[in-house]
Write a protein that holds these residues in place. Structure first.
Motif, PDB file in Angstrom:
ATOM      1  N   ASP A  30       0.803  -1.218   0.000  1.00  0.00           N
ATOM      2  CA  ASP A  30       0.000   0.000   0.000  1.00  0.00           C
ATOM      3  C   ASP A  30       0.837   1.269   0.000  1.00  0.00           C
ATOM      4  O   ASP A  30       0.399   2.299  -0.495  1.00  0.00           O
ATOM      5  CB  ASP A  30      -0.929   0.023   1.215  1.00  0.00           C
ATOM      6  CG  ASP A  30      -2.028  -1.024   1.115  1.00  0.00           C
ATOM      7  OD1 ASP A  30      -2.317  -1.470  -0.009  1.00  0.00           O
ATOM      8  OD2 ASP A  30      -2.587  -1.398   2.157  1.00  0.00           O
ATOM      9  N   LYS A  31       2.031   1.222   0.575  1.00  0.00           N
ATOM     10  CA  LYS A  31       2.849   2.429   0.701  1.00  0.00           C
ATOM     11  C   LYS A  31       3.987   2.386  -0.317  1.00  0.00           C
ATOM     12  O   LYS A  31       4.774   1.447  -0.343  1.00  0.00           O
ATOM     13  CB  LYS A  31       3.406   2.534   2.115  1.00  0.00           C
ATOM     14  CG  LYS A  31       4.008   3.865   2.424  1.00  0.00           C
ATOM     15  CD  LYS A  31       4.329   3.985   3.898  1.00  0.00           C
ATOM     16  CE  LYS A  31       4.831   5.366   4.224  1.00  0.00           C
ATOM     17  NZ  LYS A  31       5.116   5.526   5.637  1.00  0.00           N
ATOM     18  N   ASN A 108      -0.235   5.895  -0.616  1.00  0.00           N
ATOM     19  CA  ASN A 108      -0.396   5.352   0.718  1.00  0.00           C
ATOM     20  C   ASN A 108      -1.807   4.807   0.831  1.00  0.00           C
ATOM     21  O   ASN A 108      -2.768   5.573   0.927  1.00  0.00           O
ATOM     22  CB  ASN A 108      -0.140   6.436   1.773  1.00  0.00           C
ATOM     23  CG  ASN A 108       0.128   5.861   3.134  1.00  0.00           C
ATOM     24  OD1 ASN A 108      -0.052   4.675   3.363  1.00  0.00           O
ATOM     25  ND2 ASN A 108       0.568   6.701   4.042  1.00  0.00           N
ATOM     26  N   GLN A 109      -1.930   3.504   0.773  1.00  0.00           N
ATOM     27  CA  GLN A 109      -3.203   2.790   0.710  1.00  0.00           C
ATOM     28  C   GLN A 109      -3.977   3.272  -0.504  1.00  0.00           C
ATOM     29  O   GLN A 109      -3.491   3.161  -1.609  1.00  0.00           O
ATOM     30  CB  GLN A 109      -3.961   2.939   2.016  1.00  0.00           C
ATOM     31  CG  GLN A 109      -3.258   2.248   3.159  1.00  0.00           C
ATOM     32  CD  GLN A 109      -4.002   2.357   4.459  1.00  0.00           C
ATOM     33  OE1 GLN A 109      -4.966   3.094   4.607  1.00  0.00           O
ATOM     34  NE2 GLN A 109      -3.542   1.601   5.443  1.00  0.00           N
ATOM     35  N   ASP A 110      -5.147   3.835  -0.322  1.00  0.00           N
ATOM     36  CA  ASP A 110      -5.950   4.274  -1.463  1.00  0.00           C
ATOM     37  C   ASP A 110      -5.693   5.737  -1.826  1.00  0.00           C
ATOM     38  O   ASP A 110      -6.219   6.233  -2.806  1.00  0.00           O
ATOM     39  CB  ASP A 110      -7.441   4.072  -1.170  1.00  0.00           C
ATOM     40  CG  ASP A 110      -7.793   2.595  -1.054  1.00  0.00           C
ATOM     41  OD1 ASP A 110      -7.114   1.783  -1.707  1.00  0.00           O
ATOM     42  OD2 ASP A 110      -8.739   2.266  -0.320  1.00  0.00           O
TER      43      ASP A 110
END
Length: 140
Positions: A30-31, A108-110
């Motif tokens: 995600d990151k 970062n994630q979504d």
């Protein structure tokens, strides 16, 4: 003897668990710290993706090829992510590409936030330029 064998087994499992997870370009965490450049006559975009474990990927929009480059040490990658966070991209609104442009992107994630520069009449912060140069120096 049993104690030694048990201790050796536990030590092995501990060391095995310490290795950072390895990712493929198709399955990224995600990151991510993303940077690159594009434009020109062909409109090609070269994108680099750095992960917290030090893995570094490169993609080229013209050839559609992705390659994993020589990784950074985990210490180097942590330092890059720390400096990147200090740039506070999510609080910056700068989108001024030129015929040749450069970018930094926080994933970062979504959430994604991108800063783009290249237009001669709009200069980005020196902090962005310095960080971009530093990241380009990590590419071997």
């Amino acid at each position: 003897m049993k104690r030694t064998l048990l201790f050796t087994g536990l030590l092995f499992l501990t060391l095995l668990g310490c290795k950072s997870q390895q990712y493929t370009f198709e399955e990224l965490p995600d990151k991510q710290l993303v940077f690159g450049y594009g434009g020109g006559m062909a409109g090609t975009v070269d994108t680099y993706v750095l992960l917290e474990n030090g893995q570094l990927f490169h993609t080229n929009s013209l050839t559609q090829q992705t390659e994993e480059l020589e990784p950074l040490s985990k210490k180097e990658a942590s330092a890059c992510f720390l400096k990147f966070e200090e740039l506070s991209l999510s609080e910056t609104d700068f989108d001024h590409p030129g015929s040749r442009y450069y970018f930094l992107e926080e994933v970062n994630q979504d959430a994604k936030h991108k800063v783009v520069w290249g237009a001669s009449d709009h200069k980005p912060s020196e902090r962005f330029l310095d960080f971009y140069k530093e990241m380009k120096n990590h590419i071997k």
